[in-house]
Design an enzyme around this catalytic site. Structure first.
Site, PDB file in Angstrom:
ATOM      1  N   SER A 254       0.828  -1.206   0.000  1.00 57.35           N
ATOM      2  CA  SER A 254       0.000   0.000   0.000  1.00 57.35           C
ATOM      3  C   SER A 254       0.858   1.250   0.000  1.00 57.35           C
ATOM      4  O   SER A 254       2.066   1.198   0.242  1.00 57.35           O
ATOM      5  CB  SER A 254      -0.904   0.014   1.235  1.00 57.35           C
ATOM      6  OG  SER A 254      -0.126   0.200   2.410  1.00 57.35           O
ATOM      7  N   LYS A 255       0.206   2.375  -0.251  1.00 59.38           N
ATOM      8  CA  LYS A 255       0.918   3.660  -0.281  1.00 59.38           C
ATOM      9  C   LYS A 255       1.570   3.956   1.063  1.00 59.38           C
ATOM     10  O   LYS A 255       2.585   4.646   1.127  1.00 59.38           O
ATOM     11  CB  LYS A 255      -0.049   4.776  -0.659  1.00 59.38           C
ATOM     12  CG  LYS A 255      -0.548   4.692  -2.094  1.00 59.38           C
ATOM     13  CD  LYS A 255      -1.512   5.814  -2.421  1.00 59.38           C
ATOM     14  CE  LYS A 255      -2.014   5.700  -3.864  1.00 59.38           C
ATOM     15  NZ  LYS A 255      -2.981   6.765  -4.198  1.00 59.38           N
TER      16      LYS A 255
END
Length: 484
Positions: A254-255
């Protein structure tokens, strides 16, 4: 088979995620391995997620990674426009949706949001909505009356509720699903824009795409895609679904991980070629155990049949190692251009930065590592005199003090402060005293750097620091040892 044509079809929603970069890379490699065409299509129909400047990020990233498209918004190959909003404005999607309505493969739906919300139910803790085909049963006259009255509508795919649909994926094989699981997905939204799923199928066909590369999260949508192809009477492309990319904890990358996008990695000091090389190995393996590949070499050896079904773990430690290998092999002038800003951020004194760069080139994995290797050039850190003790070299504080005291007058008299001349000077001292070279160089290097590990030997550091600063540091070392 006809000429291989693949595409990368990103949405301009921000930085390019590692998973999207892998999709683009695999699509590029499949096309180029077969001497085919690689297309770029911008899918910007989701206006709510559109990010200003994101299209420029896509172009820049593909340029930097070498994934040069043969056709795209800036390279018309005769099947444009290559931007979905422009295709929507031309009425392409509505035209094809209406063709499906005429065939009975799609229908107008006028249901209000309130009615749709009433169809929602909770399954295993997750809220889902399965449309009940209510508007499929409207008469032609009712549909025309609603349209004439300007009632808001969507166009839905008319999927069967009985039987099964089977599709083939090159990685996962044949997959069969019950048609009862296929919802009547929306093809044209109430704002007139196509959904991602519908626009994909129409565009891929009209652009002659032969191989569709995407993440395995789209496996569940593939039966609906196939039913659209069949409804139109179009040939289904070859599907290549890639495995999930996870972090070291086996959770979706994920970011928040800080290294989920190409730009994140570049900002953290990785070089583009290493990122591309590493991303290629996230789910694909060559026939041998080789790991370092240029993009040109990947084109030659890439076989999508060797893509794995299992999730690929993004191992930052492995990427750092690979990046270090690229830095070691890099042309010095290019390395210096990349390293100079990192060096200048630490060293503001008037020193030979090129020589400092040469010292660290083979010792770092990512560019920010430079700071920790060279900070002593700017200022001598405080250090403990225990650093002068090296049991393997039989170096003690006493021998270190004696050696430093001996070399001060030698260095004071030395006019040529180049590395070779200094090495010759100290080698003569070593021979005269009958010492081992390491016994002499250890205390000098310690006095000059105040560090246990340095990117270069004593004489190289002497050369860069220069005569005045070197002598000042050695005298400080003598002073520290004399106080013991």
């Amino acid at each position: 088979m006809s000429r291989v044509r693949t595409r990368y079809a990103p949405s301009p929603t921000g930085r390019m995620h590692v998973g999207n970069l892998r999709t683009a890379l695999y699509a590029y490699l499949i096309a180029k391995h077969e001497g085919g065409d690689f297309l770029l299509r911008i899918e910007d129909t989701d206006q709510e997620r559109y990010v200003e400047g994101a299209t420029e990020i896509i172009y820049r990233t593909m340029q930097e990674t070498g994934l040069i498209h043969d056709e795209g918004p800036d390279k018309d190959g005769g099947v444009g426009p290559y931007v979905q909003s422009e295709r929507q404005a031309a009425g392409i999607y509505l035209e094809y949706a209406k063709k499906l309505v005429e065939k009975g493969e799609a229908y107008y739906c006028f249901c209000t949001q309130e009615r749709l919300d009433s169809l929602r139910r909770t399954v295993n803790g997750e809220e889902i909505m399965t449309y009940d085909k209510h508007c499929l049963h409207l008469s032609k006259e009712e549909v025309e009356a609603n349209l004439a009255a300007g009632m808001p509508y969507v166009i839905r795919q008319n999927n069967p509720t009985e039987g099964t649909t089977t599709f083939h994926d090159e990685i996962y094989g044949d997959i069969t699903v019950d048609n009862s699981e296929l919802d009547d997905m929306v093809l044209i939204k109430s704002d007139g824009y196509p959904t991602y799923n519908f626009a994909n199928v129409v565009d891929d066909h009209l652009m002659g795409i032969t191989h569709v590369v995407r993440g395995n999260e789209y496996l569940s949508s593939s039966p609906k895609y196939n039913r659209l192809y069949d409804a139109f009477g179009w040939e289904v492309p070859v599907y290549v679904h890639c495995p999930l990319i996870t972090n070291e904890e086996h959770k979706k990358l994920s970011k928040r991980s800080g290294h989920a996008s190409y730009e994140d990695l570049i900002e953290q000091g990785f070089v583009s070629e290493a990122v591309v090389n590493y991303v290629a190995l996230l789910g694909w393996s060559p026939e041998d155990n080789r790991e370092i590949f240029s993009l040109e070499e990947l084109v030659k050896v890439f076989d999508y049949h060797h893509i794995s079904k299992s999730p690929a773990v993004f191992d930052l430690t492995k990427l750092k190692w690979m990046n270090g290998e690229y830095l070691k092999a890099m042309d010095f002038e290019r390395f210096y251009a990349m390293a100079e800003p990192y060096i200048r951020a630490v060293v503001t004194r008037d020193l030979d930065l090129r020589k400092i760069a040469a010292m660290v080139k083979t010792r770092i994995e990512v560019l920010p590592d430079i700071a920790g290797h060279i900070d002593f050039f700017q200022e001598l850190p405080e250090y403990d005199t225990e650093m002068y003790v090296h049991k393997k070299m039989k170096s003690t504080k006493e021998t270190s003090l004696s050696i430093l005291q001996d070399v001060v007058p030698l260095l004071e008299a030395q006019e040529d402060f180049s590395n070779d001349a200094l090495y010759g000077l100290l080698s003569a001292y070593v021979q005269e005293k009958g010492y081992k070279t390491g016994l002499v160089m250890w205390p000098i290097r310690t006095a000059l750097s105040g560090k246990q590990m340095t990117p270069a030997g004593a004489t190289e550091i002497l050369e860069v620091l220069g005569k005045e600063e070197s002598l000042a540091r050695i005298r400080k070392g003598i002073e520290k040892l004399s106080r013991q």
